[in-house]
Design a protein around this motif. Structure first.
Motif, PDB file in Angstrom:
ATOM      1  N   ARG A 273       0.822  -1.197   0.000  1.00 15.35           N
ATOM      2  CA  ARG A 273       0.000   0.000   0.000  1.00 15.35           C
ATOM      3  C   ARG A 273       0.863   1.256   0.000  1.00 15.35           C
ATOM      4  O   ARG A 273       0.376   2.350  -0.316  1.00 15.35           O
ATOM      5  CB  ARG A 273      -0.961   0.022   1.178  1.00 15.35           C
ATOM      6  CG  ARG A 273      -0.312   0.227   2.536  1.00 15.35           C
ATOM      7  CD  ARG A 273      -1.349   0.374   3.644  1.00 15.35           C
ATOM      8  NE  ARG A 273      -2.389   1.304   3.288  1.00 15.35           N
ATOM      9  CZ  ARG A 273      -3.673   0.978   3.140  1.00 15.35           C
ATOM     10  NH1 ARG A 273      -4.075  -0.261   3.355  1.00 15.35           N
ATOM     11  NH2 ARG A 273      -4.557   1.893   2.777  1.00 15.35           N
ATOM     12  N   ASP A 274       2.134   1.133   0.355  1.00 13.28           N
ATOM     13  CA  ASP A 274       3.024   2.290   0.333  1.00 13.28           C
ATOM     14  C   ASP A 274       3.397   2.700  -1.088  1.00 13.28           C
ATOM     15  O   ASP A 274       3.936   3.793  -1.290  1.00 13.28           O
ATOM     16  CB  ASP A 274       4.306   1.996   1.117  1.00 13.28           C
ATOM     17  CG  ASP A 274       4.069   1.983   2.622  1.00 13.28           C
ATOM     18  OD1 ASP A 274       2.947   2.350   3.043  1.00 13.28           O
ATOM     19  OD2 ASP A 274       4.992   1.614   3.365  1.00 13.28           O
ATOM     20  N   GLN A 276       2.458   4.049  -4.656  1.00 12.84           N
ATOM     21  CA  GLN A 276       1.379   4.925  -5.096  1.00 12.84           C
ATOM     22  C   GLN A 276       0.399   4.234  -6.043  1.00 12.84           C
ATOM     23  O   GLN A 276      -0.810   4.493  -6.009  1.00 12.84           O
ATOM     24  CB  GLN A 276       1.962   6.162  -5.782  1.00 12.84           C
ATOM     25  CG  GLN A 276       0.971   7.286  -5.989  1.00 12.84           C
ATOM     26  CD  GLN A 276       1.628   8.522  -6.559  1.00 12.84           C
ATOM     27  OE1 GLN A 276       1.983   8.559  -7.726  1.00 12.84           O
ATOM     28  NE2 GLN A 276       1.816   9.539  -5.721  1.00 12.84           N
ATOM     29  N   GLU A 279      -1.937   2.448  -3.698  1.00  8.83           N
ATOM     30  CA  GLU A 279      -2.663   3.400  -2.853  1.00  8.83           C
ATOM     31  C   GLU A 279      -3.735   4.142  -3.648  1.00  8.83           C
ATOM     32  O   GLU A 279      -4.849   4.358  -3.168  1.00  8.83           O
ATOM     33  CB  GLU A 279      -1.680   4.400  -2.236  1.00  8.83           C
ATOM     34  CG  GLU A 279      -2.255   5.222  -1.098  1.00  8.83           C
ATOM     35  CD  GLU A 279      -2.241   4.500   0.245  1.00  8.83           C
ATOM     36  OE1 GLU A 279      -2.740   3.360   0.331  1.00  8.83           O
ATOM     37  OE2 GLU A 279      -1.728   5.089   1.205  1.00  8.83           O
ATOM     38  N   PHE A 280      -3.412   4.514  -4.871  1.00  4.03           N
ATOM     39  CA  PHE A 280      -4.388   5.222  -5.687  1.00  4.03           C
ATOM     40  C   PHE A 280      -5.569   4.314  -6.064  1.00  4.03           C
ATOM     41  O   PHE A 280      -6.711   4.779  -6.154  1.00  4.03           O
ATOM     42  CB  PHE A 280      -3.726   5.777  -6.956  1.00  4.03           C
ATOM     43  CG  PHE A 280      -3.011   7.089  -6.734  1.00  4.03           C
ATOM     44  CD1 PHE A 280      -2.796   7.587  -5.460  1.00  4.03           C
ATOM     45  CD2 PHE A 280      -2.553   7.826  -7.816  1.00  4.03           C
ATOM     46  CE1 PHE A 280      -2.137   8.789  -5.255  1.00  4.03           C
ATOM     47  CE2 PHE A 280      -1.894   9.031  -7.626  1.00  4.03           C
ATOM     48  CZ  PHE A 280      -1.686   9.523  -6.352  1.00  4.03           C
TER      49      PHE A 280
END
Length: 391
Positions: A273-274, A276, A279-280
């Motif tokens: 999740r770190d 991008q 995460e996006f």
């Protein structure tokens, strides 16, 4: 405006979630393996629906149901939508058209259906009639006090879990006389042709039937001659809201699984999740669910407020269109976050991916929903959707 659910609505939502988690989710694997819920499991599930107080959630107490508002029903249905393989259909919703029956028909069909002692399947689609019901070829002719039904029906959902069928036919082959008929099982001259397999597995089957002069009494006509399409439209509004509820529930479960996985899965010495790119995707999924859920409860609330029938129909079409397509996007992203694990049948997201595709097809395709929405804009202006629709 208060957008918070009431204590009663929250209680029903929790009941729906608990029932889904404790009763339905344990049945996912066996249903997927067998293609439908095994016959020997069905009565126990029916009894659990009664024991949990979830029988007949869409009908009035007078008609054997729970007398819930549409928002209360939606709070339950959203949570049931988290389960795969269409197991949410174990919590029955007798067809809304039954409430327009005679007192005898309500006594014989609706009330027992609300209690789970009877169940009806709905037969409207045909080989040459889907989005355009005027192309229905199944005919009904009155001879010597008996209706004779002749024609073929496809996609009769939950046929092997039902003991009667509501048949949409044209009286005297006249498309201006669409009419509904109640056909009890078993009956002579109604032939079960087959129950085809589909992309998704489902708790019950989707049958193809042929009526070869099937006879029913005059008292088995539901509503009046020519009223069939009107009664079916009322059912479509409820069905579209139900599909939207399940789509939101399915999308939410997929997003929860993907979010947990993105936190626990480490690559290059950190949670994925770190990155991008992941995460996006999680952010986009959350926004889609936020918008869909807001729309869902607004339309449910509008129905409870007695909003104009035509506007409700338009809003239900917009809702079904958006929620079904948004859920597809969310679940697709969830599978991508999970990678190869998401593609395994043992993973709920894989099953949700197969399940969700039909939501853009049944009870009116996405294209038909766009026709309804565009038609309302043409007749009544963009304000039908852009303005606050107070009842």
């Amino acid at each position: 405006m208060n957008f918070d659910l009431s204590p009663r609505e929250k209680e029903l939502s929790k009941k729906g979630r608990d029932f889904c988690d404790q009763v339905l989710l344990p049945l996912e694997a066996v249903t997927d393996e067998h293609g439908e819920l095994p016959m020997e499991r069905r009565e126990a599930v029916r009894q659990q629906v009664r024991d949990w107080g979830l029988a007949g959630i869409n009908h009035s107490r007078e008609n054997g149901g729970l007398g819930l508002t549409m928002v209360e029903q939606t709070a339950i249905e959203e949570q049931l939508g988290r389960v795969t393989n269409g197991l949410w259909s174990c919590v029955w919703r007798p067809p809304v058209s039954l409430k327009f029956g005679t007192e005898t028909q309500k006594h014989d069909y609706l009330i027992p259906s609300s209690h789970g002692h009877r169940r009806g399947a709905f037969a409207i689609t045909e080989p040459e009639a889907g989005s355009d019901p005027r192309r229905v070829k199944t005919s009904a002719r009155l001879k010597n006090g008996q209706w004779h039904l002749t024609g073929e029906k496809w996609f009769v959902t939950s046929y092997n879990a039902s003991d009667f069928v509501i048949v949409h036919a044209h009286v005297d082959d006249d498309p201006d006389k669409p009419t509904l008929f109640l056909v009890d099982k078993p009956v002579n001259n109604m032939v079960h042709l087959r129950s085809p397999k589909f992309m998704h597995n489902f708790a019950f089957d989707h049958a193809e039937l042929r009526f070869e002069g099937t006879t029913v009494g005059e008292d088995k006509m539901l509503g009046k001659i020519g009223q069939g399409l009107e009664l079916t439209k009322d059912w479509f509004v409820e069905a579209r809201l139900q599909i939207a509820s399940h789509a939101v529930g399915a999308a939410t479960r997929a997003a929860e699984i993907a979010n947990d996985y993105a936190t626990s899965r480490h690559q290059f010495d950190r949670p994925i999740r770190d990155f991008q790119g992941v995460e996006f995707m999680l952010a986009d999924m959350a926004v889609e669910i936020f918008a869909a859920k807001s729309m869902l409860y607004r339309v449910a609330w509008e129905i409870d407020q007695g909003l104009d029938r035509k506007r409700v129909h338009a809003h239900a079409s917009a809702l079904k269109l958006y929620c079904s397509e948004a859920a597809g996007r969310v679940i697709d992203k969830a599978l991508q976050v999970l990678g190869g694990r998401g593609y395994m049948r043992e993973n709920p997201v894989e099953r949700l991916y197969r399940d969700i595709r039909v939501d853009r097809i049944w009870e009116g395709t996405s294209e038909i929903q766009r026709v309804v929405v565009a038609g309302q804009i043409r007749k009544r202006g963009i304000g039908v959707f852009s303005e606050v629709a107070w009842a």
